[in-house]
Write an enzyme that holds these catalytic residues in place. Sequence first.
Site, PDB file in Angstrom:
ATOM      1  N   MET A 121      12.791  -4.396  -4.609  1.00 46.60           N
ATOM      2  CA  MET A 121      13.025  -4.387  -6.070  1.00 46.60           C
ATOM      3  C   MET A 121      14.364  -5.039  -6.378  1.00 46.60           C
ATOM      4  SD  MET A 121      11.814  -0.550  -7.030  1.00 46.60           S
ATOM      5  CE  MET A 121      10.409   0.235  -6.227  1.00 46.60           C
ATOM      6  N   MET A 148       8.663  -6.720  -5.812  1.00 48.13           N
ATOM      7  CA  MET A 148       8.793  -6.450  -7.249  1.00 48.13           C
ATOM      8  C   MET A 148      10.054  -7.154  -7.717  1.00 48.13           C
ATOM      9  SD  MET A 148       7.597  -2.511  -7.071  1.00 48.13           S
ATOM     10  CE  MET A 148       7.901  -2.498  -5.321  1.00 48.13           C
ATOM     11  N   ASP A 199       8.879  -1.717  -0.191  1.00 54.14           N
ATOM     12  CA  ASP A 199       9.053  -2.017  -1.615  1.00 54.14           C
ATOM     13  C   ASP A 199      10.382  -2.710  -1.864  1.00 54.14           C
ATOM     14  OD1 ASP A 199       6.678  -0.949  -2.892  1.00 54.14           O
ATOM     15  OD2 ASP A 199       7.374   0.997  -2.170  1.00 54.14           O
ATOM     16  N   SER A 235       4.722   4.193   2.124  1.00 57.96           N
ATOM     17  CA  SER A 235       5.793   3.419   1.490  1.00 57.96           C
ATOM     18  C   SER A 235       7.141   4.003   1.872  1.00 57.96           C
ATOM     19  CB  SER A 235       5.629   3.472  -0.029  1.00 57.96           C
ATOM     20  OG  SER A 235       6.866   3.160  -0.635  1.00 57.96           O
ATOM     21  N   HIS A 269       5.913  -5.646  -0.517  1.00 55.63           N
ATOM     22  CA  HIS A 269       5.564  -5.661  -1.949  1.00 55.63           C
ATOM     23  C   HIS A 269       6.796  -6.119  -2.718  1.00 55.63           C
ATOM     24  CE1 HIS A 269       4.359  -2.953  -5.635  1.00 55.63           C
ATOM     25  NE2 HIS A 269       4.320  -4.231  -5.927  1.00 55.63           N
ATOM     26  N   ASP A 277      -1.481   1.460  -5.374  1.00 51.85           N
ATOM     27  CA  ASP A 277      -0.093   1.860  -5.101  1.00 51.85           C
ATOM     28  C   ASP A 277       0.424   2.641  -6.296  1.00 51.85           C
ATOM     29  OD1 ASP A 277       2.563   2.018  -4.353  1.00 51.85           O
ATOM     30  OD2 ASP A 277       2.937  -0.145  -4.389  1.00 51.85           O
ATOM     31  N   MET A 280      -1.754  -1.919  -9.341  1.00 54.96           N
ATOM     32  CA  MET A 280      -0.744  -0.863  -9.498  1.00 54.96           C
ATOM     33  C   MET A 280      -1.353   0.297 -10.287  1.00 54.96           C
ATOM     34  SD  MET A 280       1.984  -1.697  -7.864  1.00 54.96           S
ATOM     35  CE  MET A 280       2.995  -0.298  -8.411  1.00 54.96           C
ATOM     36  N   HIS A 339       4.456  -0.026   4.296  1.00 53.94           N
ATOM     37  CA  HIS A 339       4.623  -0.651   2.981  1.00 53.94           C
ATOM     38  C   HIS A 339       6.116  -0.673   2.623  1.00 53.94           C
ATOM     39  CE1 HIS A 339       3.166  -1.783  -1.062  1.00 53.94           C
ATOM     40  NE2 HIS A 339       4.120  -1.006  -1.542  1.00 53.94           N
TER      41      HIS A 339
HETATM   42  C1  DX5 Z   1       6.371   1.874  -6.889  1.00 55.01           C
HETATM   43  C2  DX5 Z   1       6.194   1.387  -5.481  1.00 55.01           C
HETATM   44  C3  DX5 Z   1       5.394   2.291  -4.647  1.00 55.01           C
HETATM   45  C4  DX5 Z   1       5.963   3.686  -4.471  1.00 55.01           C
HETATM   46  C5  DX5 Z   1       4.822   4.638  -4.412  1.00 55.01           C
HETATM   47  O1  DX5 Z   1       6.874   0.851  -7.669  1.00 55.01           O
HETATM   48  O2  DX5 Z   1       5.550   0.125  -5.464  1.00 55.01           O
HETATM   49  O3  DX5 Z   1       5.051   1.726  -3.395  1.00 55.01           O
HETATM   50  O4  DX5 Z   1       6.746   3.828  -3.319  1.00 55.01           O
HETATM   51  O5  DX5 Z   1       5.316   5.930  -4.363  1.00 55.01           O
HETATM   52  P1  DX5 Z   1       4.396   7.206  -4.592  1.00 55.01           P
HETATM   53  O6  DX5 Z   1       3.328   7.190  -3.541  1.00 55.01           O
HETATM   54  O7  DX5 Z   1       5.361   8.312  -4.449  1.00 55.01           O
HETATM   55  O8  DX5 Z   1       3.810   7.095  -5.989  1.00 55.01           O
HETATM   56 ZN    ZN Z   2       4.756  -0.675  -3.554  1.00 59.79          ZN
END
Ligand code: DX5
Ligand code: ZN
Length: 224
Positions: A39, A70, A37, A10, A68, A177, A139, A35
Amino acid sequence: MARPYLIAPSILSADMAALGSEIERVTRAGADWIHVDVMDGRFVPNLTIGVPVVAALKRRGGLPLDVHLMIAEPERYVADFARAGAAWLTVHAEATLHLHRTLEAIREAGARPGVALNPATPLSAIEHVLGLVELVLVMTVEPGFGGQAFIPAMLPKISRLAELLRERQLDVDIQVDGGIKGGTVGQAARAGANVFVAGTSVFGPPDAAVAIRALRAELESVDR
Ligand code: DX5
Ligand code: ZN
């Protein structure tokens, strides 16, 4: 046949000022997917990156971009992310009132649809779309931030999902994740997960190749 184990670093934990070289670094280190993320400060209490960054990463070529989302009302943006080059587009079941329609829109836009569940959301929320997705993301932390601790209570949820997919003979990836590192990667795999998102545990150590090799070594020891 068992689905292959895949590691998806990620980029939330990468050096954001050097994203291009960071993805090259984990690509050389043996990652399978990247990956990404996204947000929005509404669905989760954090802001990250959007469509232009996905497009820029895509222009660098290389591994499939596993995006992903969010974000609230992801249906407003799925076509843009698909056009930008997302290979996989995962939306949260909690984020849209029209999950079925949103997943269809992802497929129509040319990306592979995935559906994600927050820790509190039961599998019953997605039973009706299992035939429509290629990936279910369970998750293993509350979404929003990297570096949080894996929630072990998610393991039975992963096992039940694996069982459900077997019963229905559906060929769907199970992704986890949050808090994936040595120890938790094996636990999640034993429960039935096959795609492992890892932020801190891959981008944190100086040598990502060593980190990815260690995760793979643990996965190889899982009996399935
Ligand atoms: C959290 C993200 C993850 C995050 C995971 O909301 O969706 O992808 O980057 O990070 P680690 O592996 O550090 O828990
Ligand atoms: Zn993620």
